[in-house]
Design an enzyme around this catalytic site. Sequence first.
Site, mmCIF file in Angstrom:
data_model
loop_
_atom_site.group_PDB
_atom_site.id
_atom_site.type_symbol
_atom_site.label_atom_id
_atom_site.label_comp_id
_atom_site.label_asym_id
_atom_site.label_seq_id
_atom_site.Cartn_x
_atom_site.Cartn_y
_atom_site.Cartn_z
ATOM 1 N N HIS A 500 0.828 -1.208 0.000
ATOM 2 C CA HIS A 500 0.000 0.000 0.000
ATOM 3 C C HIS A 500 0.862 1.257 0.000
ATOM 4 C CE1 HIS A 500 -3.603 2.418 1.316
ATOM 5 N NE2 HIS A 500 -2.638 3.196 1.781
ATOM 6 N N GLU A 501 1.776 1.357 0.950
ATOM 7 C CA GLU A 501 2.603 2.562 1.043
ATOM 8 C C GLU A 501 3.536 2.690 -0.160
ATOM 9 O OE1 GLU A 501 1.766 4.761 2.994
ATOM 10 O OE2 GLU A 501 0.495 3.572 4.323
ATOM 11 N N HIS A 504 1.706 4.503 -2.838
ATOM 12 C CA HIS A 504 1.816 5.955 -2.663
ATOM 13 C C HIS A 504 3.171 6.451 -3.172
ATOM 14 C CE1 HIS A 504 -1.850 6.891 -0.584
ATOM 15 N NE2 HIS A 504 -1.592 6.150 0.475
ATOM 16 N N HIS A 507 3.274 6.858 -6.816
ATOM 17 C CA HIS A 507 2.526 8.044 -7.228
ATOM 18 C C HIS A 507 3.434 9.276 -7.184
ATOM 19 C CE1 HIS A 507 -1.670 10.190 -6.859
ATOM 20 N NE2 HIS A 507 -1.111 10.381 -8.029
#
Length: 709
Positions: A500-501, A504, A507
């Site tokens: 998940h991180e 990010h 991104h």
Amino acid sequence: MKRTLVLGIIAMSLLACSKTGNESNPLLNQPNTPYGVPAFDQVKNEHYLPAFEEAIRQNKAEIEAIVNNEAEPTFDNTIVALDRSGLLLDRVTGVFFNVLEADGNDEMNEIAEKVSPMLSELSDGIILNDALFQRVKFVYDQRDQLGLNPEQMRLVTETYKSFADNGANLPEDKKERLKEINQELGLLSLKFGNNVVAETNACQRFVTDEAQLKGLPESAKTAAAEEAAAAGHPGEWLFTPKRTSFTPVLQYCENRELRKQLLMDYTTRANHDNENDNKAVIIREMELRIEKAKLFGYDNAADYILADCMAKNHQTVDAFLASVWAPSLEAAKREAAELQKLLDEDLQNGKCQMSNDKSLQPWDWWYYAEKLRRAKYALDEEELKPYFELNNVRKGAFGVATKLYGLQFEPLKDMPVYNPEVEVFKVTEADGTFVGILYTDYFPRAGKRPGAWMNNILPQYIDAEGTDHRPVIINVGNFNKPTAGNPSLLSMDDVETLFHEFGHALHGLLSKAHYKSLSGTNTPRDFVELPSQFMENYAYEPEVLKTYAFHYQTGELIPDSLIAKINAAGKFNQGFVTTELLSASILDMDFHELTTAEGLDVNAFEKASLEKMGMIDEIIVRYRPTFYNHIFTTGYEAGYYSYTWAAVLDADAFAAFKETGNLFEPETAKRFRHLLEQGGTRDAQELYLEFRGKEADPKNLLRRKGFIE
């Protein structure tokens, strides 16, 4: 949280520090480091306050230069100049606040309390500077005649909105009150977070009899013994409200009383009517947030905040949450009934402490869910952990990015770091083109706040000369530390968190924006979780597992039988998971839909909110108010729903790959990468429609969770 121009606006020049008398301050000089990363190893606490003072002085001078420009306002001399102001401040804040969150101390907390009102004053001095706003408004009013490209038009529009949404159009008396509110909210946010950290660190529960730990895996006992020894209690076992400490007890320990004690330690933090109690902080934050919203003509804080998000208003969010809540709660009730049967069996067989309490309790859920998972799917998470060694899992996440986007990750040695546990990676394209720098910091420590997060240390942007300044990104977690006998072994939840991180981080790393305020994760909050949650989909795909899930002792690849169990259990316990999360989202909205905080009793309000939504007694809301950092510290107020909102998008986006029969289908990956590269340069809904070709279908999420066929 409304857009603000203080910390997200950065740019052009570092003035010569010889003029300031700060030649020896490593924060005030362009660092002579690889790839221009901060000189973390040279920064000391005494450097921060002088660096903030000088950076703020320079930023004010840059703003004055824009205001005093005698030329007619233009896109370049006003909008772009504003976006490119404050480079030094960006560097200072990028170091200080990342270290404060990940490796802070009492002295840094004191500095933060001094700096917070300084930054609020600067932000307000920019946003509420009428002469500056009039220049911005002049360009905004002329925007359709300026021949701007879509990204430039977006910058003009978002810049104007940043001013208007943060008080530029208010009368002078309301501007002054807004400044006072912002300063006090900044300090309250710091206090809330500090109280949670203090409560977490202060709570230590020692076990002196190993028999009380029956059922607990040896790895968890070893970690607890090492923690106890480090705390001066050799021969005992120490458990704390940190998730890596208490979660194994909730899952495996037969001791029902210990499970209860540890869950209560976690869920009552900052709610003990002591110096670290957060109830009064919450009440004051809500008073100020409501007052601030009303300054702008809104009845409640939620609608003021949501105006800049995809959802736009609280009615849309409430309806959305209700649509997912109903099937989630029904699934949770079915799961609770199954777990109650297991508890009944233990009660009948005399295997359960506290036998006078015959109903399933929150401290029973994880324990019996783990038993049920083993019974239904023969899946024991402890059997999986040896295959989820931290470094291998990280390589697996990196490998997904390589297959999707061609990215390469090279570990860098001898890089400046703020803690020896931090690792650094150089990220490049397949052809060697430099993409950015990624820091990872995965282990808990006394000065680190709970949870996991991604942040910019330095953002991406393209300067006036066309140079693409590549980003420096950090991923932070609180995973199991290596012990004397074992490396860091992750739970299934930890694996998903790492992916998940990292989503990010991608991104931020892949950003190709020209302007800092639009780059990377500068998107609406209910869109920003799409890239992170999208990456979670890959974690347990068989094709991906076979690239990273190697037994840490034997090197054996995870067997197909275990992969089959993981996938068979993929929909297991999703009623609990979703209900726990949604209840926190609804509680957040209930707080921020208040039109007054008069007479607010935090605990009574929480109880009433949970009763209104029909929350079952067997589940505790994921974040109780007094330790709900997301909404009282980190800027996710009226925004926790965004995880579920984005889950609809991520399930639909992953379905786009599934529909091709190839998890890494090149054309689909190219389109999704393009979405990531755009950051906030385009409307979020427009970006998603361009990628998918249609609206996201919520059924993909409900189907993934097993709520519908």
